[in-house]
Scaffold this motif. Structure first.
Motif, PDB file in Angstrom:
ATOM      1  N   VAL A 123       0.260   7.255  -0.621  1.00 46.93           N
ATOM      2  CA  VAL A 123       0.149   7.205  -2.074  1.00 46.93           C
ATOM      3  C   VAL A 123      -0.782   6.071  -2.503  1.00 46.93           C
ATOM      4  O   VAL A 123      -1.624   6.242  -3.405  1.00 46.93           O
ATOM      5  CB  VAL A 123       1.542   7.040  -2.707  1.00 46.93           C
ATOM      6  CG1 VAL A 123       1.434   6.724  -4.199  1.00 46.93           C
ATOM      7  CG2 VAL A 123       2.370   8.306  -2.499  1.00 46.93           C
TER       8      VAL A 123
ATOM      9  N   GLU B 264      -3.988   6.048  -5.017  1.00 48.21           N
ATOM     10  CA  GLU B 264      -3.933   5.241  -6.242  1.00 48.21           C
ATOM     11  C   GLU B 264      -5.076   4.237  -6.323  1.00 48.21           C
ATOM     12  O   GLU B 264      -5.547   3.906  -7.421  1.00 48.21           O
ATOM     13  CB  GLU B 264      -2.594   4.511  -6.332  1.00 48.21           C
ATOM     14  CG  GLU B 264      -1.418   5.414  -6.677  1.00 48.21           C
ATOM     15  CD  GLU B 264      -0.120   4.644  -6.862  1.00 48.21           C
ATOM     16  OE1 GLU B 264      -0.091   3.436  -6.477  1.00 48.21           O
ATOM     17  OE2 GLU B 264       0.844   5.231  -7.376  1.00 48.21           O
TER      18      GLU B 264
ATOM     19  N   ALA C  62       3.312  13.604  -5.136  1.00 51.39           N
ATOM     20  CA  ALA C  62       3.329  12.152  -4.930  1.00 51.39           C
ATOM     21  C   ALA C  62       1.943  11.546  -5.046  1.00 51.39           C
ATOM     22  O   ALA C  62       1.751  10.525  -5.719  1.00 51.39           O
ATOM     23  CB  ALA C  62       3.945  11.822  -3.578  1.00 51.39           C
ATOM     24  N   VAL C  63       0.949  12.157  -4.409  1.00 54.66           N
ATOM     25  CA  VAL C  63      -0.390  11.560  -4.428  1.00 54.66           C
ATOM     26  C   VAL C  63      -1.061  11.718  -5.788  1.00 54.66           C
ATOM     27  O   VAL C  63      -1.994  10.977  -6.114  1.00 54.66           O
ATOM     28  CB  VAL C  63      -1.290  12.129  -3.313  1.00 54.66           C
ATOM     29  CG1 VAL C  63      -0.661  11.898  -1.944  1.00 54.66           C
ATOM     30  CG2 VAL C  63      -1.589  13.610  -3.521  1.00 54.66           C
TER      31      VAL C  63
END
Length: 427
Positions: free
Chosen positions: A245, A249, A404-405
């Motif tokens: 992740v 981000e 999630a990513v």
């Protein structure tokens, strides 16, 4: 309940559909298992190409007919829809005698009663003595041999040396840990030399899940606990997910870069400098579609995560199996014996851009420098333990990882959702 499987293999299981070879046209029209008599067989090939089609029709099938007196009809499917086609065909009794299986298919199909147990046939398989033992063991589920390996795809990291150089990175000194990978990817990002410094396998299939599996394994995590329940909430697994992740981000990877079915792989196309979970497929893609890029691809050592004990990569093995309802099981296994002989296996692997599962083929000239380097790294790879639910789990995990990513779910929420999904499986 299915029995808990705790053994670990050296070579792992997910289909090689990521190789991206085009669909082979079906040959003939006869359906049903085993044909009309003991002198015919049907063979389901997945994701074939014209060269493989020609090799089978002009060389393999005539030679097998001459040796055995058995005609073989080739059927075909693309990888994307193949598992559903096979399970539907098995339920209706119209399944092919001999099947090419994706790497994690053995347990799901064996659990459904679709595959013939092969233990009684194994003494006649002369090629087994030449196969890497743990590759052969990857066809075992519930202590029974159900499939025989035909090719493998070893996974590690692949880098574009020219893009690293533009970012001020020495391509002869490659990362061995997650921290070193992050440092290199940050330099690539800051230099602005490509769209996505790291490509984590995002495609229209389950490439992200496959890359994440390698991340987990390199950090000492496994999919399953000793009691058979899912392990995605372990500290090691969540550390791997947090790393994944964080890469998205911080711009070290871009979730907008999704490889299409017929596109160049991003490292080959220069869209990424690092392919996480990079494969022989990148080398094959470059050789076939961008020869000038081959010398710019550098194969790196599998990485070690902060909680891992050493480098870990992955390998996915495609296998051959016999349908349980085959009317000619002896002939079907004889055909598998023929396909796994050195000459046939070597040519199959060359055409499909995969790697040998026989120790006596690792010096084949067609492998080239890169293929031999992949085989040297095979000792660092490990597998996902076989499980009847793996065909559905791959898609489920992939979708949850995508959330999630993209920032629509936290690490804790994603880990819990994956655990809940896997633990709810009832077969």
């Amino acid at each position: 309940m299915y029995p808990t499987v705790s053994r670990r293999h050296l070579f792992a299981g997910v289909g090689l559909g990521a190789l991206g070879v085009p669909l082979m046209a079906a040959c003939g029209s006869r359906s049903g298992s085993g044909g009309a008599d003991a002198n015919s067989l049907s063979f389901m090939v997945l994701g074939g190409n014209q060269e493989l089609n020609t090799y089978l029709s002009d060389t393999v099938l005539p030679a097998f007919k001459k040796e055995s007196g058995i005609d073989v009809e080739v059927q075909s499917s693309d990888w994307g829809s193949a598992f559903q086609k096979v399970t539907t065909a098995a339920a209706s009794g119209q399944i092919a005698d001999v099947l090419l299986l994706g790497a994690i298919w053995t347990a799901p199909l064996a659990a459904k009663g679709a595959l013939l147990p092969l233990d009684s046939y194994m003494p006649t398989l002369e090629s087994k003595d030449a196969m890497f033992p743990r590759m052969l063991a990857d066809g075992v589920w519930d202590s029974t041999q159900y499939s025989i390996p035909i090719c493998t795809d070893v996974r590690t990291n692949v880098y574009r040396s020219d893009l690293l150089e533009k970012a001020g990175v020495d391509p002869t000194v490659l990362p061995t840990t997650w921290a070193e990978l992050r440092e290199v990817a940050t330099k690539v990002r800051d230099a602005g030399v490509c769209e996505s410094p790291i490509w984590f396998g995002l495609d229209k299939s389950i490439g992200l899940q496959q890359a994440f599996a390698i991340l987990m394994f390199s950090n000492g995590a496994a999919y399953w606990k000793e009691d058979g329940t899912a392990n995605f909430d372990s500290p090691e697994a969540k550390e791997a997910l947090q790393f994944l992740v964080d890469c998205f981000e911080t711009g070290l990877s871009d979730y907008h870069l999704v490889m299409g079915n017929n596109a160049l792989r991003p490292v080959v196309a220069g869209q990424s400098a690092i392919c996480f979970g990079g494969t022989m497929a990148d080398i094959s893609d470059a050789r076939n579609n961008a020869p000038d890029v081959v010398d710019k691809l550098v194969i790196g050592m599998p990485l070690t995560g902060p909680s891992g004990s050493g480098p870990v990569g992955g390998a996915w093995i495609n296998k051959l199996a016999v349908a349980k309802v085959s009317k000619n099981p002896e002939g079907a296994f004889r055909f598998i014996r023929f396909l796994t002989e050195a000459a046939q296996m070597s040519e199959w692997d060359r055409i499909t851009g995969t790697l040998p599962v026989r120790e006596d083929l690792i010096e084949e000239e067609w492998l080239g420098k890169e293929g031999k380097e992949f085989m040297e790294l095979a000792k660092y790879t490990r597998s996902q333990d076989p499980h009847p639910g793996m065909m559905s789990f791959g898609q489920d995990i992939n979708e949850l990882l995508q959330s999630a990513v993209r920032g629509s779910a936290t690490v804790d929420e994603t880990a819990k959702a994956i655990n809940d999904k896997l633990n709810a499986f009832q077969g």
